[in-house]
Design a protein around this motif. Structure first.
Motif, mmCIF file in Angstrom:
data_model
loop_
_atom_site.group_PDB
_atom_site.id
_atom_site.type_symbol
_atom_site.label_atom_id
_atom_site.label_comp_id
_atom_site.label_asym_id
_atom_site.label_seq_id
_atom_site.Cartn_x
_atom_site.Cartn_y
_atom_site.Cartn_z
ATOM 1 N N ASN A 17 39.144 83.981 33.312
ATOM 2 C CA ASN A 17 38.708 82.591 33.088
ATOM 3 C C ASN A 17 37.274 82.460 32.592
ATOM 4 O O ASN A 17 36.596 81.459 32.849
ATOM 5 N N ARG A 18 36.753 83.508 31.873
ATOM 6 C CA ARG A 18 35.385 83.383 31.341
ATOM 7 C C ARG A 18 35.217 83.984 29.949
ATOM 8 O O ARG A 18 34.350 83.579 29.189
ATOM 9 N N ILE A 19 36.053 84.957 29.600
ATOM 10 C CA ILE A 19 35.918 85.616 28.293
ATOM 11 C C ILE A 19 37.187 85.368 27.482
ATOM 12 O O ILE A 19 38.293 85.482 28.003
ATOM 13 N N LEU A 20 36.983 85.035 26.201
ATOM 14 C CA LEU A 20 38.128 84.903 25.304
ATOM 15 C C LEU A 20 38.202 86.159 24.451
ATOM 16 O O LEU A 20 37.267 86.474 23.708
ATOM 17 N N LYS A 21 39.297 86.889 24.595
ATOM 18 C CA LYS A 21 39.464 88.098 23.800
ATOM 19 C C LYS A 21 40.221 87.732 22.530
ATOM 20 O O LYS A 21 41.335 87.210 22.594
ATOM 21 N N VAL A 22 39.588 87.985 21.397
ATOM 22 C CA VAL A 22 40.215 87.645 20.113
ATOM 23 C C VAL A 22 40.207 88.873 19.198
ATOM 24 O O VAL A 22 39.979 88.776 17.998
ATOM 25 N N ASP A 23 40.480 90.036 19.800
ATOM 26 C CA ASP A 23 40.501 91.287 19.039
ATOM 27 C C ASP A 23 41.575 91.270 17.958
ATOM 28 O O ASP A 23 41.454 91.961 16.957
ATOM 29 N N PHE A 100 25.919 88.621 28.176
ATOM 30 C CA PHE A 100 26.687 88.164 29.321
ATOM 31 C C PHE A 100 28.008 88.925 29.415
ATOM 32 O O PHE A 100 28.481 89.237 30.505
ATOM 33 N N THR A 101 28.576 89.299 28.261
ATOM 34 C CA THR A 101 29.849 90.037 28.306
ATOM 35 C C THR A 101 29.627 91.465 28.815
ATOM 36 O O THR A 101 30.459 92.009 29.519
ATOM 37 N N LYS A 102 28.471 92.059 28.468
ATOM 38 C CA LYS A 102 28.231 93.459 28.877
ATOM 39 C C LYS A 102 27.273 93.558 30.061
ATOM 40 O O LYS A 102 27.020 94.653 30.573
ATOM 41 N N ILE A 124 24.875 83.031 10.996
ATOM 42 C CA ILE A 124 26.331 83.005 11.237
ATOM 43 C C ILE A 124 26.637 83.974 12.378
ATOM 44 O O ILE A 124 26.099 85.085 12.407
ATOM 45 N N ASP A 125 27.473 83.568 13.325
ATOM 46 C CA ASP A 125 27.897 84.533 14.351
ATOM 47 C C ASP A 125 29.296 84.183 14.850
ATOM 48 O O ASP A 125 29.806 83.097 14.568
ATOM 49 N N ASP A 126 29.878 85.148 15.580
ATOM 50 C CA ASP A 126 31.254 84.935 16.036
ATOM 51 C C ASP A 126 31.336 83.968 17.215
ATOM 52 O O ASP A 126 32.116 83.026 17.190
ATOM 53 N N PHE A 127 30.499 84.190 18.242
ATOM 54 C CA PHE A 127 30.559 83.373 19.459
ATOM 55 C C PHE A 127 29.210 82.767 19.785
ATOM 56 O O PHE A 127 28.169 83.374 19.549
ATOM 57 N N LEU A 128 29.252 81.595 20.383
ATOM 58 C CA LEU A 128 28.070 81.031 21.045
ATOM 59 C C LEU A 128 28.484 80.779 22.490
ATOM 60 O O LEU A 128 29.431 80.022 22.737
ATOM 61 N N ALA A 129 27.796 81.436 23.419
ATOM 62 C CA ALA A 129 28.121 81.235 24.835
ATOM 63 C C ALA A 129 26.867 80.720 25.549
ATOM 64 O O ALA A 129 26.566 79.533 25.505
ATOM 65 N N SER A 130 26.074 81.629 26.128
ATOM 66 C CA SER A 130 24.841 81.182 26.802
ATOM 67 C C SER A 130 23.727 80.892 25.803
ATOM 68 O O SER A 130 22.716 80.288 26.161
ATOM 69 N N GLY A 131 23.891 81.379 24.579
ATOM 70 C CA GLY A 131 22.889 81.123 23.538
ATOM 71 C C GLY A 131 21.818 82.202 23.438
ATOM 72 O O GLY A 131 20.864 82.063 22.678
ATOM 73 N N SER A 132 21.981 83.282 24.182
ATOM 74 C CA SER A 132 20.951 84.328 24.173
ATOM 75 C C SER A 132 20.871 85.022 22.797
ATOM 76 O O SER A 132 19.776 85.199 22.240
ATOM 77 N N ALA A 133 22.024 85.394 22.249
ATOM 78 C CA ALA A 133 22.034 86.052 20.926
ATOM 79 C C ALA A 133 21.530 85.079 19.858
ATOM 80 O O ALA A 133 20.718 85.443 18.996
ATOM 81 N N ALA A 134 21.977 83.828 19.945
ATOM 82 C CA ALA A 134 21.550 82.812 18.969
ATOM 83 C C ALA A 134 20.039 82.611 19.043
ATOM 84 O O ALA A 134 19.355 82.549 18.013
ATOM 85 N N GLU A 156 32.685 78.428 19.917
ATOM 86 C CA GLU A 156 31.662 78.057 20.904
ATOM 87 C C GLU A 156 32.333 77.797 22.249
ATOM 88 O O GLU A 156 33.358 77.117 22.310
ATOM 89 N N LYS A 157 31.750 78.360 23.310
ATOM 90 C CA LYS A 157 32.212 78.016 24.661
ATOM 91 C C LYS A 157 31.172 77.035 25.196
ATOM 92 O O LYS A 157 30.085 77.431 25.605
ATOM 93 N N ASN A 158 31.496 75.771 25.187
ATOM 94 C CA ASN A 158 30.451 74.762 25.394
ATOM 95 C C ASN A 158 30.010 74.620 26.847
ATOM 96 O O ASN A 158 29.035 73.956 27.133
HETATM 97 P P1 5GP Z 1 25.565 84.492 24.175
HETATM 98 O O1 5GP Z 1 24.352 85.295 23.814
HETATM 99 O O2 5GP Z 1 25.619 83.153 23.490
HETATM 100 O O3 5GP Z 1 25.769 84.389 25.680
HETATM 101 O O4 5GP Z 1 26.820 85.310 23.694
HETATM 102 C C1 5GP Z 1 26.987 85.569 22.349
HETATM 103 C C2 5GP Z 1 27.584 86.916 22.106
HETATM 104 O O5 5GP Z 1 28.331 87.418 23.239
HETATM 105 C C3 5GP Z 1 28.555 86.823 20.967
HETATM 106 O O6 5GP Z 1 27.962 87.268 19.786
HETATM 107 C C4 5GP Z 1 29.716 87.694 21.399
HETATM 108 O O7 5GP Z 1 29.520 88.988 20.913
HETATM 109 C C5 5GP Z 1 29.642 87.774 22.890
HETATM 110 N N1 5GP Z 1 30.545 86.855 23.607
HETATM 111 C C6 5GP Z 1 30.180 85.869 24.468
HETATM 112 N N2 5GP Z 1 31.254 85.280 25.013
HETATM 113 C C7 5GP Z 1 32.330 85.876 24.461
HETATM 114 C C8 5GP Z 1 33.750 85.686 24.630
HETATM 115 O O8 5GP Z 1 34.261 84.862 25.408
HETATM 116 N N3 5GP Z 1 34.543 86.487 23.884
HETATM 117 C C9 5GP Z 1 34.062 87.428 23.036
HETATM 118 N N4 5GP Z 1 34.952 88.145 22.333
HETATM 119 N N5 5GP Z 1 32.739 87.632 22.852
HETATM 120 C C10 5GP Z 1 31.878 86.858 23.565
#
Ligand code: 5GP
Length: 191
Positions: A17-23, A100-102, A124-134, A156-158
């Motif tokens: 209930n926290r990570i979306l796997k879209v492999d 956050f994922t690792k 451009i990026d694949d995911f926005l979660a906590s915003g740390s990478a952004a 985006e996981k809002n």
């Molecule tokens: P943030 O820094 O916004 O927390 O997370 C952004 C990065 O974490 C993304 O570039 C992505 O690699 C990874 N990430 C965060 N949440 C997810 C998720 O639910 N699924 C996947 N596949 N990657 C995620």
């Protein structure tokens, strides 16, 4: 973007209930037709903007950014590197990310030769979660003094707060699918 949402519902897997796997179409196997549609959609959302470069982060951002660049007059794509590489120039802009994922901290680095103060950059990026990478990508662009045109995110996981961080920095954010919650393993999108 309806087609992307349908793909997420069909092929995405919700983990704990926290990570979306879209492999199956984004992070491991790549759906090129969908990526072309994603590139076209980003062009539509930033259509009146001048863009001279696209910035992303390795690994998963690269393919999205490369296909998207074809809809922005084939502008160059620069990807921030995550790993210490002996062939990476030490003359870099860098910023720290907490993953956050690792559950670990790492640095993103961009060679100073590849972004200049004259650039107008779309992130451009694949995911926005906590915003740390952004935030780290924005920070790198602040350091380079390039203009930030905006940020395009595929998913985006809002509920993790990333949007607030990005918008507080005055960056225009466009996400193609915005997830409101995971409910018992089911993805619920923002209406
Ligand atoms: P943030 O820094 O916004 O927390 O997370 C952004 C990065 O974490 C993304 O570039 C992505 O690699 C990874 N990430 C965060 N949440 C997810 C998720 O639910 N699924 C996947 N596949 N990657 C995620």
């Amino acid at each position: 973007m309806e087609k992307l949402k349908q793909k997420i519902l069909k092929d995405g897997q919700v983990i704990e209930n926290r990570i979306l796997k879209v492999d199956n179409f984004l992070n491991h196997k790549i759906d090129i037709q969908l990526f072309n549609d994603i590139g076209k959609e980003f062009k539509k959302r930033f259509q009146n903007k001048e863009v001279t470069k696209i910035l992303t982060a390795e690994v998963s951002g690269i393919a999205i950014a490369a296909i998207t660049a074809q809809y922005f007059d084939n502008v160059p794509v620069v990807f921030a590197k995550k790993h210490d590489a002996s062939n990476l120039n030490s003359n870099t802009y860098e910023s720290e990310v907490y993953s956050f994922t690792k559950n670990k901290t790492y640095k993103l680095r961009v060679d100073k030769n590849y972004i200049s103060c004259e650039d107008k950059v779309l992130i451009i990026d694949d995911f926005l979660a906590s915003g740390s990478a952004a935030s780290a990508l924005i920070d790198i662009l602040y350091k380079s003094k390039a203009e930030i045109v905006g940020m395009g995110i595929v998913i985006e996981k809002n509920f993790q707060g990333g949007r607030k961080l990005v918008e507080e920095k005055g960056v225009k954010l466009e996400s193609l699918a915005i997830i409101d919650s995971f409910e018992d393993g089911v993805v619920k999108f923002v209406k």
